[in-house]
Design an enzyme around this catalytic site. Structure first.
Site, PDB file in Angstrom:
ATOM      1  N   GLY A  64       0.820  -1.207   0.000  1.00 18.85           N
ATOM      2  CA  GLY A  64       0.000   0.000   0.000  1.00 18.85           C
ATOM      3  C   GLY A  64       0.851   1.253   0.000  1.00 18.85           C
ATOM      4  O   GLY A  64       0.549   2.238  -0.678  1.00 18.85           O
TER       5      GLY A  64
ATOM      6  N   SER B  64       6.396 -14.648   2.824  1.00 22.91           N
ATOM      7  CA  SER B  64       5.698 -13.754   3.756  1.00 22.91           C
ATOM      8  C   SER B  64       5.184 -14.521   4.969  1.00 22.91           C
ATOM      9  O   SER B  64       5.169 -14.001   6.093  1.00 22.91           O
ATOM     10  CB  SER B  64       4.539 -13.053   3.045  1.00 22.91           C
ATOM     11  OG  SER B  64       3.602 -14.001   2.550  1.00 22.91           O
TER      12      SER B  64
ATOM     13  N   LYS C 259      -0.487 -16.849  -9.367  1.00 21.29           N
ATOM     14  CA  LYS C 259       0.232 -16.398  -8.170  1.00 21.29           C
ATOM     15  C   LYS C 259      -0.059 -17.322  -6.987  1.00 21.29           C
ATOM     16  O   LYS C 259       0.866 -17.753  -6.277  1.00 21.29           O
ATOM     17  CB  LYS C 259      -0.147 -14.963  -7.826  1.00 21.29           C
ATOM     18  CG  LYS C 259       0.641 -14.448  -6.630  1.00 21.29           C
ATOM     19  CD  LYS C 259       0.344 -13.016  -6.284  1.00 21.29           C
ATOM     20  CE  LYS C 259       1.195 -12.575  -5.086  1.00 21.29           C
ATOM     21  NZ  LYS C 259       0.901 -11.218  -4.647  1.00 21.29           N
TER      22      LYS C 259
END
Length: 325
Positions: free
Chosen positions: A12, A274, A205
């Protein structure tokens, strides 16, 4: 164009910085804590390709302060969305578009998906259906995020690689709102194609994320090890083949084969996924968005997914014991 970034972490923040630097978009960032305080005091610093720039988008703590927007880019972790959906309501005017830049299977997946499952809700990511009701899929533009970035310190975004955000309407049309957003992102320096089959892009993805992330959290291995070790690679490949069978039952077509997708992961090298990063930092992991939802879809379309089920059971226990679920 009034555009709000809701959840201005790494991705973001990257989008906010580049859009604000271009100056054609009225950018508002909603953040919290030290990150918000640093941006309000010193601006938002972006470090990319060895260069630094500081921009000063409007930075606020709440949707009430931001007010109604033309576009709301949601860049939260998937598990945060059910709790945030109600908070986002002041951002939504009559024609506000919600850009879903979230990993995994999204809450709106079955909206406008022609066939027997149309408008079915995905309990793994929207347990009580409130996200669907509060952020109705008719507002949604899908977005597949390819860049990598991190927040090394409050108010600073470090952009590692990638510049593409693929967009698409759930019904496959090339809408005026998607085209306008694409143009704004391109003007800011991103690649932002509008695709008629956004779910195909999402699955390419997710195909890697559904295997690489859980295996990394279970083993603490980086991508080079997961893709290079014969035994781990075999588990990874089997999970992805199960995912492919599920997706194809839902009409998805894969432009590459499984081995090429694994090779793409290998090229990233000694990278911590992640999910592994979240585990190491004691943060909630995207267990259900990246794998729980895949197993749920397997049940819906009646496709066996035994390896995914086993890995999911192990992953949930690993996450619970670490306080990350």
């Amino acid at each position: 164009m009034k555009l709000c970034i809701f959840g201005a972490g790494a991705i973001g923040g990257l989008m906010a910085a580049k859009l604000a630097a271009k100056g054609d978009v009225d950018v508002t960032v909603i953040a919290r804590g030290p990150h918000l305080a640093a941006m309000q005091a010193n601006g938002l610093k972006l470090v990319s390709d060895g260069q630094e720039m500081v921009v000063r988008p409007r930075c606020v703590a709440s949707a009430e302060e931001a007010g109604p927007q033309d576009y709301v880019l949601v860049t939260l972790k998937a598990h945060s969305l059910p709790g945030a959906a109600k908070q986002m309501q002041p951002l939504l005017g009559e024609n506000t578009a919600i850009v879903s830049a979230i990993n995994g299977i999204p809450w709106w997946y079955f909206h406008k998906l022609a066939g027997p499952y149309e408008d079915r809700r995905v309990a793994s990511v929207d347990p009580d259906g409130s996200v669907w009701d509060l952020l109705h899929p008719s507002r949604v533009i899908g977005c597949v995020v390819y860049p990598a970035a991190e927040v090394p310190e409050p108010g600073v975004i470090e952009h590692t690689y990638g510049d593409r955000f693929t967009l698409g309407e759930p019904d496959g049309t090339r809408s005026e709102r998607a085209n306008a957003l694409s143009a704004a992102l391109v003007a800011a320096g991103f690649k932002a194609p509008v695709r008629p089959k956004i779910r195909d892009e999402m699955w390419v993805k997710l195909w890697g994320n559904m295997a690489f992330n859980p295996l990394s959290a279970l083993t603490t291995a980086t991508l080079d090890i997961i893709t290079g070790d014969p035994e781990l690679r075999a588990v990874c490949r089997q999970m992805m083949l199960e995912g492919q069978a599920i997706a194809e039952r839902l009409g998805v077509r894969f432009a590459i084969d499984v081995d090429k997708r694994i090779a793409g992961g290998a090229e990233v090298g000694a990278h911590k996924t992640s999910m592994l990063q979240d585990l190491e930092r004691g943060r909630p992991m995207e267990v259900d968005a990246l794998l729980g939802s895949v197993v749920e879809l397997a049940e819906i379309v009646e496709v066996p997914a035994p390896t995914c089920r086993i890995v999911l059971a192990l992953l949930r226990t690993r996450a619970r014991l670490a306080g990350c679920y």
